[in-house]
Design an enzyme around this catalytic site. Structure first.
Site, PDB file in Angstrom:
ATOM      1  N   ASP A   1      -4.620   3.712  -2.082  1.00 43.06           N
ATOM      2  CA  ASP A   1      -5.700   4.047  -1.147  1.00 43.06           C
ATOM      3  C   ASP A   1      -6.208   5.466  -1.375  1.00 43.06           C
ATOM      4  O   ASP A   1      -5.463   6.430  -1.217  1.00 43.06           O
ATOM      5  CB  ASP A   1      -5.191   3.925   0.289  1.00 43.06           C
ATOM      6  CG  ASP A   1      -5.033   2.475   0.717  1.00 43.06           C
ATOM      7  OD1 ASP A   1      -6.009   1.715   0.596  1.00 43.06           O
ATOM      8  OD2 ASP A   1      -3.928   2.111   1.174  1.00 43.06           O
TER       9      ASP A   1
ATOM     10  N   ASP B   1      -6.790  -6.555   3.944  1.00 40.39           N
ATOM     11  CA  ASP B   1      -6.119  -5.247   4.020  1.00 40.39           C
ATOM     12  C   ASP B   1      -6.201  -4.693   5.439  1.00 40.39           C
ATOM     13  O   ASP B   1      -7.281  -4.482   5.973  1.00 40.39           O
ATOM     14  CB  ASP B   1      -6.841  -4.291   3.040  1.00 40.39           C
ATOM     15  CG  ASP B   1      -6.225  -2.897   2.990  1.00 40.39           C
ATOM     16  OD1 ASP B   1      -5.160  -2.675   3.584  1.00 40.39           O
ATOM     17  OD2 ASP B   1      -6.844  -2.034   2.320  1.00 40.39           O
TER      18      ASP B   1
ATOM     19  N   MET C   1     -12.081   4.720  -0.810  1.00 41.99           N
ATOM     20  CA  MET C   1     -12.756   5.001   0.460  1.00 41.99           C
ATOM     21  C   MET C   1     -13.371   6.385   0.310  1.00 41.99           C
ATOM     22  O   MET C   1     -12.931   7.362   0.928  1.00 41.99           O
ATOM     23  CB  MET C   1     -11.739   4.927   1.617  1.00 41.99           C
ATOM     24  CG  MET C   1     -11.308   3.501   1.918  1.00 41.99           C
ATOM     25  SD  MET C   1      -9.747   3.401   2.835  1.00 41.99           S
ATOM     26  CE  MET C   1      -8.586   3.491   1.466  1.00 41.99           C
TER      27      MET C   1
ATOM     28  N   SER D   1       0.845  -1.199   0.000  1.00 47.13           N
ATOM     29  CA  SER D   1       0.000   0.000   0.000  1.00 47.13           C
ATOM     30  C   SER D   1       0.877   1.244   0.000  1.00 47.13           C
ATOM     31  O   SER D   1       1.679   1.449   0.921  1.00 47.13           O
ATOM     32  CB  SER D   1      -0.892   0.012   1.239  1.00 47.13           C
ATOM     33  OG  SER D   1      -1.389   1.321   1.433  1.00 47.13           O
TER      34      SER D   1
ATOM     35  N   MET E   1     -11.515  -5.888   5.064  1.00 45.49           N
ATOM     36  CA  MET E   1     -10.704  -4.998   5.900  1.00 45.49           C
ATOM     37  C   MET E   1     -10.426  -5.684   7.241  1.00 45.49           C
ATOM     38  O   MET E   1     -11.352  -6.171   7.895  1.00 45.49           O
ATOM     39  CB  MET E   1     -11.439  -3.682   6.164  1.00 45.49           C
ATOM     40  CG  MET E   1     -11.667  -2.798   4.955  1.00 45.49           C
ATOM     41  SD  MET E   1     -10.173  -2.397   4.031  1.00 45.49           S
ATOM     42  CE  MET E   1      -9.236  -1.465   5.241  1.00 45.49           C
TER      43      MET E   1
ATOM     44  N   HIS F   1      -8.275   1.256  -4.152  1.00 43.45           N
ATOM     45  CA  HIS F   1      -9.202   1.044  -3.036  1.00 43.45           C
ATOM     46  C   HIS F   1      -9.875   2.376  -2.736  1.00 43.45           C
ATOM     47  O   HIS F   1      -9.262   3.276  -2.159  1.00 43.45           O
ATOM     48  CB  HIS F   1      -8.400   0.518  -1.826  1.00 43.45           C
ATOM     49  CG  HIS F   1      -9.204   0.358  -0.582  1.00 43.45           C
ATOM     50  ND1 HIS F   1      -8.628   0.085   0.637  1.00 43.45           N
ATOM     51  CD2 HIS F   1     -10.539   0.429  -0.353  1.00 43.45           C
ATOM     52  CE1 HIS F   1      -9.572   0.000   1.563  1.00 43.45           C
ATOM     53  NE2 HIS F   1     -10.742   0.218   0.983  1.00 43.45           N
TER      54      HIS F   1
ATOM     55  N   HIS G   1      -1.165  -1.250  -4.381  1.00 40.83           N
ATOM     56  CA  HIS G   1      -2.420  -0.897  -3.707  1.00 40.83           C
ATOM     57  C   HIS G   1      -2.450   0.619  -3.493  1.00 40.83           C
ATOM     58  O   HIS G   1      -1.545   1.199  -2.900  1.00 40.83           O
ATOM     59  CB  HIS G   1      -2.494  -1.641  -2.376  1.00 40.83           C
ATOM     60  CG  HIS G   1      -3.817  -1.502  -1.681  1.00 40.83           C
ATOM     61  ND1 HIS G   1      -4.925  -2.252  -2.031  1.00 40.83           N
ATOM     62  CD2 HIS G   1      -4.214  -0.713  -0.658  1.00 40.83           C
ATOM     63  CE1 HIS G   1      -5.939  -1.935  -1.242  1.00 40.83           C
ATOM     64  NE2 HIS G   1      -5.538  -0.993  -0.406  1.00 40.83           N
TER      65      HIS G   1
ATOM     66  N   MET H   1      -8.774   8.284  -0.160  1.00 40.53           N
ATOM     67  CA  MET H   1      -9.599   8.680   0.996  1.00 40.53           C
ATOM     68  C   MET H   1     -10.074  10.116   0.806  1.00 40.53           C
ATOM     69  O   MET H   1      -9.317  10.965   0.328  1.00 40.53           O
ATOM     70  CB  MET H   1      -8.772   8.581   2.279  1.00 40.53           C
ATOM     71  CG  MET H   1      -8.159   7.208   2.493  1.00 40.53           C
ATOM     72  SD  MET H   1      -7.393   7.106   4.110  1.00 40.53           S
ATOM     73  CE  MET H   1      -6.584   5.506   3.998  1.00 40.53           C
TER      74      MET H   1
HETATM   75  C1  DX5 Z   1      -6.486   1.547   5.454  1.00 37.32           C
HETATM   76  C2  DX5 Z   1      -5.955   1.239   4.076  1.00 37.32           C
HETATM   77  C3  DX5 Z   1      -4.881   0.201   4.058  1.00 37.32           C
HETATM   78  C4  DX5 Z   1      -3.656   0.597   4.829  1.00 37.32           C
HETATM   79  C5  DX5 Z   1      -2.764  -0.572   5.033  1.00 37.32           C
HETATM   80  O1  DX5 Z   1      -7.607   2.352   5.355  1.00 37.32           O
HETATM   81  O2  DX5 Z   1      -7.000   0.784   3.250  1.00 37.32           O
HETATM   82  O3  DX5 Z   1      -4.567  -0.163   2.730  1.00 37.32           O
HETATM   83  O4  DX5 Z   1      -2.930   1.591   4.186  1.00 37.32           O
HETATM   84  O5  DX5 Z   1      -1.695  -0.147   5.830  1.00 37.32           O
HETATM   85  P1  DX5 Z   1      -1.106  -1.096   6.962  1.00 37.32           P
HETATM   86  O6  DX5 Z   1      -0.590  -2.320   6.260  1.00 37.32           O
HETATM   87  O7  DX5 Z   1      -0.040  -0.262   7.558  1.00 37.32           O
HETATM   88  O8  DX5 Z   1      -2.228  -1.405   7.907  1.00 37.32           O
HETATM   89 ZN    ZN Z   2      -6.477  -0.164   1.305  1.00 39.66          ZN
END
Ligand code: DX5
Ligand code: ZN
Length: 237
Positions: free
Chosen positions: A33, A178, A71, A6, A140, A69, A31, A35
């Site tokens: 992310d 994840d 969010m 990630s 998750m 991903h 990956h 947000m």
């Molecule tokens: C959390 C993310 C994950 C996160 C994983 O909301 O979706 O992908 O970055 O990071 P670690 O492996 O540090 O939990």
């Molecule tokens: Zn993620």
């Protein structure tokens, strides 16, 4: 056993180099992310940054898939933008879409793989009428919003339950997990039935990307092998 570092824990000032480095170190997917400070409290990156890293997401002349991903809420308007930016897979949360089936169809109509993401407390009945349309289920193992949180142990039986449901479809649907994945819990996650592991802080924080990815993969594979007991193999045959 696919490993998806990630980028949330990467050095954002050197994102292209970080993508190259984790691919050289054995990453199977990148990956990404996203947000929005609305569906989750944090705010990260969007399609422009995805497009910027796309040229780095290659191994030799082969593309390495960017695993987006989302969010964000709502989701649909961003999907064509991520398709344009080079995403290969897009996963979204059922709580963030008014019309889950429509969102899945939109992702697939643009030539990408579609995933549904279940938070630790999101019930599995969300998969009831959509599992067969999915390319992946993302479970998750932390509440979404931040990297570096601790793995929530009670997600393990949920991974097993989703594995059984996927196997019952007879389809090749990936089961990605994840949040809080480290070398020391990867065996249990692999044993529960995951085939794709996201790892942010465990890969990027130590600086030794190759060793970290290899340790997570080896332990997850060991767990996967233990899962396939003789009784299980007979059953599968
Ligand atoms: C959390 C993310 C994950 C996160 C994983 O909301 O979706 O992908 O970055 O990071 P670690 O492996 O540090 O939990
Ligand atoms: Zn993620």
């Amino acid at each position: 056993m696919r490993i998806a570092p990630s980028l949330l824990s990467a050095d954002f000032a050197r994102l292209g180099e970080e993508v190259t480095a984790v691919i050289d170190a054995g990453a199977d997917l990148i990956h990404f992310d996203v947000m929005d400070n609305h569906y989750v409290p944090n705010l990260t990156v969007g399609p422009l940054v995805c497009q910027a890293i796309k040229p780095y997401a290659v191994r030799g002349d082969q593309p390495v898939p960017i695993d987006v991903h989302l969010m964000v809420k709502p989701v649909d308007a961003l999907i064509p933008m991520f398709a344009q930016a080079g995403a290969s897979l897009i996963s979204f949360h059922p709580e963030a879409s008014e019309h889950i089936d429509r969102t899945v169809q939109l992702i697939r109509s643009l030539g990408m793989k579609a995933g549904l993401v279940l938070n630790p407390a999101t019930p599995l009945h969300c998969l009831d009428h959509v599992l067969e349309q999915l390319d992946l289920v993302l479970l998750m193992s932390v509440n979404p919003g931040y990297g570096g949180q601790s793995f929530i142990e009670h997600v393990l039986p949920k991974i097993e339950a989703v594995r059984r449901r996927i196997d019952a479809t007879g389809r090749d649907i990936w089961l990605e997990v994840d949040g809080g994945i480290k070398a020391d819990n990867a065996q249990r996650v692999g044993n529960a039935g995951a085939d794709t592991l996201v790892a942010g802080s465990a890969v990027f924080s130590g600086g030794r990307y190759r060793e970290s990815i290899a340790a997570i993969r080896d332990n997850a594979l060991a767990g996967q092998r233990l899962r396939r007991t003789p009784a299980r193999r007979a059953h599968d045959a």
